[in-house]
Scaffold this motif. Structure first.
Motif, PDB file in Angstrom:
ATOM      1  N   VAL A 158      55.025  54.040 -11.483  1.00  0.00           N
ATOM      2  CA  VAL A 158      55.133  52.810 -12.263  1.00  0.00           C
ATOM      3  C   VAL A 158      53.845  52.008 -12.186  1.00  0.00           C
ATOM      4  N   VAL A 159      53.115  52.160 -11.079  1.00  0.00           N
ATOM      5  CA  VAL A 159      51.834  51.476 -10.942  1.00  0.00           C
ATOM      6  C   VAL A 159      50.820  52.085 -11.899  1.00  0.00           C
ATOM      7  N   GLU A 160      50.765  53.407 -11.962  1.00  0.00           N
ATOM      8  CA  GLU A 160      49.836  54.074 -12.864  1.00  0.00           C
ATOM      9  C   GLU A 160      50.136  53.731 -14.315  1.00  0.00           C
ATOM     10  N   HIS A 161      51.416  53.713 -14.660  1.00  0.00           N
ATOM     11  CA  HIS A 161      51.788  53.412 -16.038  1.00  0.00           C
ATOM     12  C   HIS A 161      51.461  51.965 -16.393  1.00  0.00           C
ATOM     13  N   ALA A 162      51.629  51.060 -15.439  1.00  0.00           N
ATOM     14  CA  ALA A 162      51.302  49.662 -15.703  1.00  0.00           C
ATOM     15  C   ALA A 162      49.805  49.500 -15.957  1.00  0.00           C
ATOM     16  N   VAL A 163      48.992  50.201 -15.199  1.00  0.00           N
ATOM     17  CA  VAL A 163      47.544  50.120 -15.375  1.00  0.00           C
ATOM     18  C   VAL A 163      47.145  50.685 -16.733  1.00  0.00           C
ATOM     19  N   GLN A 207      62.729  53.013  -3.318  1.00  0.00           N
ATOM     20  CA  GLN A 207      62.902  52.782  -1.895  1.00  0.00           C
ATOM     21  C   GLN A 207      62.618  51.328  -1.552  1.00  0.00           C
ATOM     22  N   LYS A 208      63.071  50.933  -0.383  1.00  0.00           N
ATOM     23  CA  LYS A 208      62.858  49.564   0.061  1.00  0.00           C
ATOM     24  C   LYS A 208      61.363  49.265   0.141  1.00  0.00           C
ATOM     25  N   ASN A 209      60.986  48.081  -0.331  1.00  0.00           N
ATOM     26  CA  ASN A 209      59.593  47.610  -0.324  1.00  0.00           C
ATOM     27  C   ASN A 209      58.680  48.398  -1.256  1.00  0.00           C
ATOM     28  N   ALA A 210      59.261  49.128  -2.202  1.00  0.00           N
ATOM     29  CA  ALA A 210      58.427  49.788  -3.208  1.00  0.00           C
ATOM     30  C   ALA A 210      57.946  48.754  -4.220  1.00  0.00           C
ATOM     31  N   VAL A 211      56.766  48.992  -4.801  1.00  0.00           N
ATOM     32  CA  VAL A 211      56.238  48.104  -5.836  1.00  0.00           C
ATOM     33  C   VAL A 211      57.133  48.205  -7.069  1.00  0.00           C
ATOM     34  N   THR A 212      57.574  47.080  -7.581  1.00  0.00           N
ATOM     35  CA  THR A 212      58.443  47.053  -8.754  1.00  0.00           C
ATOM     36  C   THR A 212      57.606  47.124 -10.035  1.00  0.00           C
ATOM     37  N   PRO A 213      58.234  47.433 -11.180  1.00  0.00           N
ATOM     38  CA  PRO A 213      57.491  47.412 -12.450  1.00  0.00           C
ATOM     39  C   PRO A 213      56.862  46.054 -12.725  1.00  0.00           C
ATOM     40  N   TYR A 214      57.563  44.985 -12.356  1.00  0.00           N
ATOM     41  CA  TYR A 214      57.038  43.650 -12.610  1.00  0.00           C
ATOM     42  C   TYR A 214      55.805  43.369 -11.751  1.00  0.00           C
ATOM     43  N   GLU A 215      55.855  43.807 -10.497  1.00  0.00           N
ATOM     44  CA  GLU A 215      54.698  43.624  -9.606  1.00  0.00           C
ATOM     45  C   GLU A 215      53.534  44.512 -10.044  1.00  0.00           C
ATOM     46  N   ALA A 216      53.865  45.730 -10.468  1.00  0.00           N
ATOM     47  CA  ALA A 216      52.829  46.637 -10.952  1.00  0.00           C
ATOM     48  C   ALA A 216      52.103  46.037 -12.154  1.00  0.00           C
ATOM     49  N   THR A 259      41.325  50.714   0.728  1.00  0.00           N
ATOM     50  CA  THR A 259      41.971  51.852   1.370  1.00  0.00           C
ATOM     51  C   THR A 259      42.199  52.911   0.308  1.00  0.00           C
ATOM     52  N   VAL A 260      41.524  54.037   0.440  1.00  0.00           N
ATOM     53  CA  VAL A 260      41.667  55.118  -0.541  1.00  0.00           C
ATOM     54  C   VAL A 260      42.987  55.842  -0.292  1.00  0.00           C
ATOM     55  N   VAL A 261      43.748  56.023  -1.358  1.00  0.00           N
ATOM     56  CA  VAL A 261      45.051  56.679  -1.255  1.00  0.00           C
ATOM     57  C   VAL A 261      45.108  57.862  -2.217  1.00  0.00           C
ATOM     58  N   PRO A 262      45.901  58.877  -1.899  1.00  0.00           N
ATOM     59  CA  PRO A 262      45.998  60.046  -2.776  1.00  0.00           C
ATOM     60  C   PRO A 262      46.806  59.732  -4.029  1.00  0.00           C
ATOM     61  N   GLU A 263      46.318  60.177  -5.167  1.00  0.00           N
ATOM     62  CA  GLU A 263      47.000  59.885  -6.426  1.00  0.00           C
ATOM     63  C   GLU A 263      48.410  60.438  -6.442  1.00  0.00           C
ATOM     64  N   ALA A 264      48.589  61.604  -5.874  1.00  0.00           N
ATOM     65  CA  ALA A 264      49.898  62.250  -5.931  1.00  0.00           C
ATOM     66  C   ALA A 264      50.977  61.413  -5.248  1.00  0.00           C
ATOM     67  N   SER A 316      52.959  48.692  -0.200  1.00  0.00           N
ATOM     68  CA  SER A 316      52.084  49.845  -0.380  1.00  0.00           C
ATOM     69  C   SER A 316      52.459  50.587  -1.646  1.00  0.00           C
ATOM     70  N   VAL A 317      51.440  51.017  -2.384  1.00  0.00           N
ATOM     71  CA  VAL A 317      51.715  51.792  -3.595  1.00  0.00           C
ATOM     72  C   VAL A 317      52.185  53.192  -3.242  1.00  0.00           C
ATOM     73  N   LEU A 318      52.143  53.551  -1.978  1.00  0.00           N
ATOM     74  CA  LEU A 318      52.583  54.878  -1.561  1.00  0.00           C
ATOM     75  C   LEU A 318      54.092  54.941  -1.328  1.00  0.00           C
ATOM     76  N   THR A 319      54.746  53.796  -1.296  1.00  0.00           N
ATOM     77  CA  THR A 319      56.197  53.793  -1.123  1.00  0.00           C
ATOM     78  C   THR A 319      56.851  54.264  -2.420  1.00  0.00           C
ATOM     79  N   PRO A 320      57.639  55.335  -2.374  1.00  0.00           N
ATOM     80  CA  PRO A 320      58.236  55.873  -3.600  1.00  0.00           C
ATOM     81  C   PRO A 320      59.115  54.854  -4.309  1.00  0.00           C
TER      82      PRO A 320
END
Length: 929
Positions: A225-230, A341-350, A215-220, A334-338
């Motif tokens: 935290v996901v980008e930084h982990a990568v 917020q609830k259900n946002a990807v955590t640094p550990y998950e990232a 699923t292609v998602v917009p970078e913005a 979803s990586v789109l969740t800010p």
């Protein structure tokens, strides 16, 4: 060693598989650059894109300044003379590179004690501590072994490494000039293939269709935290360099040229450049080209854009492409969740996701970094990523100190468990494709992926349909039937036209017994004769013409050609309780006699019967077979009219009681119209279609259902019809669970000496249900388990009841009633042809019956209707119980006469049609591959 040839250190450089079908470049055998050099003068020409100058040989000399040619010359055992060459200048990318020595005459590629002077690399300024492009000159290496052989070995290694660096530097210089830099085009951004997600009405995934689960998602919109982990896992200096990691290139060159571990030394930008340009082979040329593209990407796009392209491209194991599919698959997020917020990807998950990139899949040499396969190494790699996130300031010390490895969703038992593969519901997919095309969504757009299709399929109704209709279901009335028997069960919401349940066979890639839709969703391939179930449309047409259910009809009247209309071979004296000459239409409907329906079609015109069927939902109907069309001609009723239907070879009055084949799904749509009080809705499988905008992250609706209905039949007339059809449920003892009101009509069509198609249709106000039972792949003589002929009031009615009762239970439906009956029509309609009934009998004063209508209480039409026969030749209304030998007409509500197809006693064609001329109504197509 990992599969890319790198040491299995958790801190090693990441390698990412390329596009489908590509081979990771580090998996290839080392090129001539990493082994021994070719013999002097035998350098292999480079690809045309790189070939320049004489023979494409890389030469370094000490003549006058000229342009260095970088080809695919082998470096390793090239001769070493006394001439010295040097690379001078401080060429930068985008500038003009000067090489301080012209190429020698064509011949052997020679390196003459090439000494690399200290200086900059030519890839940008080298005055900052974070600069990735600077490196010093060569340094001498002193070993303990003082032997001449050892010295020669050390000198060879040094010269080999120096030669590699020179080639790279030459490339760097060339990159900086118009010679090579301008020659390499920036490829268009890769269009990432996405999957199309197919959901049921509750949002559960039925299938993901497409080559890649992405699923292609917009970078913005991606959580930072996901980008930084990568970046921490793959290229921690990503935000500082200019697309190229020169230290990494030098390290890779040394390893590649000295026979060490083959490495690629790619930054995130270079990894994406390789993917976009589809660069697969291992060679210095490839690395140079990759570097050029990386530099050009960095010149055109900012870091965030490049990171976004990369995150949508990478493979992260378990069939997941792109960061969004991975986050959903491993954590259900979803990586789109800010962030926050609830259900946002955590640094550990990232960090878990980022750590998988290095090696997503297990191999023979290493189990990779998917925690579901190799938790130990995955945790080690995760620690490395977390440490880099702390070092780069992307997480706080507090977050780091509280780190705990998060729980990852386990691998599903089977990839098919979340897919329609091999499941009956998979048949829905071809109808989905067909409806998408009708919405204007082309096959090309579908193949690009990125669509989310929400279907109308209700999981409870679908389960009930499969369990009621499949021979594989232990609870199905079909269980134990021969493998040559097949059922179809279709449930439609009469208020919307939504197909809530659709069982059309166990093999989703086989023959579609519900819709006879081809595998590509483009054509109808067959149908079945509906028998007496088609009478619901004849009645609707008659009610339109003001015909009352109280009208009477003469069952002894002959056709215009002098042939009689038979009713299951019953003794005329028993038909309609002995009132065959003045049988009322209501009784004829419940008993399913043929003759009133033939004369309705004859009187009002068979075109009006066909029109009523078309208005209800029948769009296609087959003619009988002939020399030109052995299996009949498919007629589109929506594009033809009376002028076609009444032509020779098309449809006769027998259309009124179901001689001509129709598509079960279309018949189910028509049944839903009758159940729905005369309001027609197009039967459909799609509720909505959305597409994620890769630029904004917003879901855009690109297609949707139309649930607006059209009143095609008068509601009062429908209440009149529904009330009569209620009686059939009572007669067949098919009352539904909890006393839910329902209506029904059974039907059978002949094959050889027995039944070939059997039906039970109708429903309740909440759900219209259509059941067909016939032959799989071809016609067979259908038998019940007791050996008797099967009729619509037998097994099909049991499947029908099983289906609806299961839905009532699963959905906890509250009872709904059909509208109160309004009797419509003219009892003295001019179309009716019944004779005047005889005067009522007169009794003697002594109270004894003088003969009347029941002599001695035994013989006569007013005696017990089941006096050894009724309408069953010794059966009563339901002699034989559910199997009916069967119910109403010598073997069922439909046995052989009206539903036996034609009107010949016991089934067969009209009596003026020899048996040898009967059309073969078999579906001729075999299951599709």
């Amino acid at each position: 060693m990992n599969p890319y040839g790198e040491p299995q250190s958790s801190r090693a450089r990441a390698r990412v598989p390329g596009s489908a079908g590509s081979t990771p470049d580090d998996d290839q055998p080392r090129s001539s650059y990493s082994g021994s050099a070719r013999p002097s003068g035998s350098a292999r020409p480079a690809p045309d894109a790189y070939r320049r100058g004489a023979g494409g040989r890389a030469s370094v000399g000490n003549g006058t300044s000229g342009r260095a040619s970088v080809g695919s010359a082998s470096v390793g055992s090239a001769s070493v003379g006394s001439a010295s060459g040097r690379v001078g200048g401080s060429a930068r990318v985008g500038g003009s590179a000067r090489v301080g020595a012209a190429a020698p005459p064509p011949g052997r590629a020679s390196v003459a004690r090439a000494a690399v002077r200290p200086g900059t690399s030519g890839f940008g300024p080298a005055d900052g501590p974070d600069d990735e492009g600077s490196f010093g000159g060569g340094r001498s290496v002193k070993g303990k072994d003082k032997s001449k052989a050892a010295k020669r070995r050390r000198r060879t290694n040094i010269l080999t490494a120096a030669a590699a660096v020179i080639v790279i530097l030459l490339g760097a210089g060339v990159v900086g000039g118009t010679y090579f830099f301008d020659d390499v085009d920036l490829p268009p951004l890769a269009t990432e293939e996405q999957s199309n997600v197919i959901l049921d009405s509750k949002g559960t995934v039925l299938a993901k269709l497409g080559d890649q689960n992405r699923t292609v998602v917009p970078e913005a919109k991606i959580n930072k935290v996901v980008e930084h982990a990568v970046a921490a896992a793959e290229d921690k200096n990503f935000y500082k360099h200019h697309g190229i990691d020169m230290k990494g290139i030098v390290r890779a060159a040394w390893n590649n040229f000295t026979g060490g571990a083959t490495q690629g030394a790619s930054t995130i930008t270079q990894q994406y450049a390789r993917h976009a340009a589809e660069l697969k082979e291992i060679s210095i040329n490839r690395k140079l080209r990759e570097a050029v593209i990386a530099r050009k990407l960095e010149g055109k796009y900012d870091k965030d854009q490049i990171m976004g392209m990369y995150l949508n491209y990478i493979y992260l194991g378990e069939g997941r492409y792109g960061i969004e599919a991975a986050a959903q698959g491993y954590f259900g997020k979803s990586v789109l969740t800010p962030a926050g917020q609830k259900n946002a990807v955590t640094p550990y998950e990232a960090a878990v996701l980022a750590s998988i990139i290095k090696q997503p899949e297990p191999t023979d040499t290493h189990k990779g970094y998917d925690p579901n396969y190799n938790l130990t190494d995955a945790k080690d790699r995760w620690e490395y990523t977390m440490a880099n996130m702390l070092e780069m300031g992307w997480i706080s010390k507090e977050v780091y100190d509280k780190r705990a490895y998060p729980k990852v969703k386990p691998i599903s038992k089977s990839s098919a468990s979340k897919s329609t593969a091999g499941k009956p519901v998979g048949m829905v997919m071809r109808h989905v494709r067909a409806e998408l095309a009708e919405m204007g969504i082309s096959a090309t757009e579908f193949d690009k992926g990125g669509l989310t299709v929400t279907t109308t399929i209700d999981p409870d109704v679908q389960k009930a349909a499969e369990e009621a209709g499949s021979r594989k279901s232990e609870d199905s009335p079909m269980n134990g039937k021969p493998a040559t028997y097949q059922a179809a069960v279709i449930g439609i919401d009469p208020k919307t036209g939504r197909v809530l349940g659709y069982y059309a066979g166990d093999d989703p890639d086989g023959l579609d017994y519900g819709g006879y839709l081809s595998g590509n969703g483009k054509e109808i391939t067959g149908g079945q004769s509906p028998g007496s179930t088609f009478k619901i449309y004849t009645l609707a047409a008659g009610l339109r013409e003001d015909i009352s259910f109280k009208t009477t009809w003469d069952g002894t009247k002959l056709r215009p050609n002098g042939t009689k209309i038979s009713n299951a071979g019953a003794d005329p004296g028993t038909v309609c309780k002995g009132k065959i000459k003045f049988c009322d239409l209501e009784t004829a409907t419940v008993k399913s006699y043929n003759f009133p329906f033939y004369w309705i079609a004859d009187g009002i015109g068979r075109d009006k019967v066909i029109t009523a069927a078309r208005d209800a939902g029948i769009k296609h109907m087959y003619t009988d077979g002939n020399d030109q069309f052995p299996n009949g001609k498919l007629v589109d009723l929506t594009k033809t009219d009376k002028s076609t239907w009444e032509q020779k070879g098309y449809f006769d009055n027998e259309v009124a009681f179901g001689q001509y084949r129709v598509v079960p799904l279309e018949h189910a749509e028509g049944v839903a119209t009758i159940v729905g009080n005369g309001v027609h809705h197009d039967a459909h499988f799609i509720k909505s279609v959305t597409k994620l905008d890769p630029e904004t992250g917003k879901k855009t609706v690109v297609g949707g259902e139309k649930t607006e209905g059209k009143q095609v039949f008068d509601p009062d007339q429908m209440s009149n019809l529904q009330s009569v059809l209620k009686e059939i449920v009572r007669v067949d003892d098919r009352d539904l669970r909890n006393g839910q009101q329902s209506i029904a009509k059974s039907g059978t069509w002949e094959f050889k000496e027995g039944s070939g198609d059997t039906w039970f249709v109708g429903g309740m106000p909440q759900l219209a249900a259509t059941v067909w039972v016939g032959g799989a792949k071809g016609k067979v003589e259908l038998k019940e388990s007791n050996g008797r002929d099967m009729f619509g009031a037998g097994t099909p009615s049991k499947v029908w009841k099983k289906f609806l009762d299961a839905v009532i239970k699963a959905k906890d439906l509250q009872n709904e009633d059909f509208p109160k009956r309004v009797e419509t029509g003219n009892p003295d309609s001019p179309f009716a042809n019944g004779q005047e009934p005889p005067p009522p009998p007169q009794n003697n004063n002594d109270g004894n019956n003088s003969g009347g209508d029941c002599v001695l209480g035994v013989i006569g039409p007013d005696c017990n209707q089941n006096n050894g026969g009724g309408n069953n030749n010794g059966g009563g209304e339901n002699n034989g119980g559910d199997d009916n030998n069967g119910g109403d007409n010598n073997g069922g509500d439909d046995g052989g006469g009206d539903d036996g197809g034609g009107d010949q006693p016991g089934g067969g064609a009209p009596e003026n049609t020899p048996e040898t001329q009967l059309p073969t109504l078999n579906p001729t197509l075999q299951p599709e591959n």
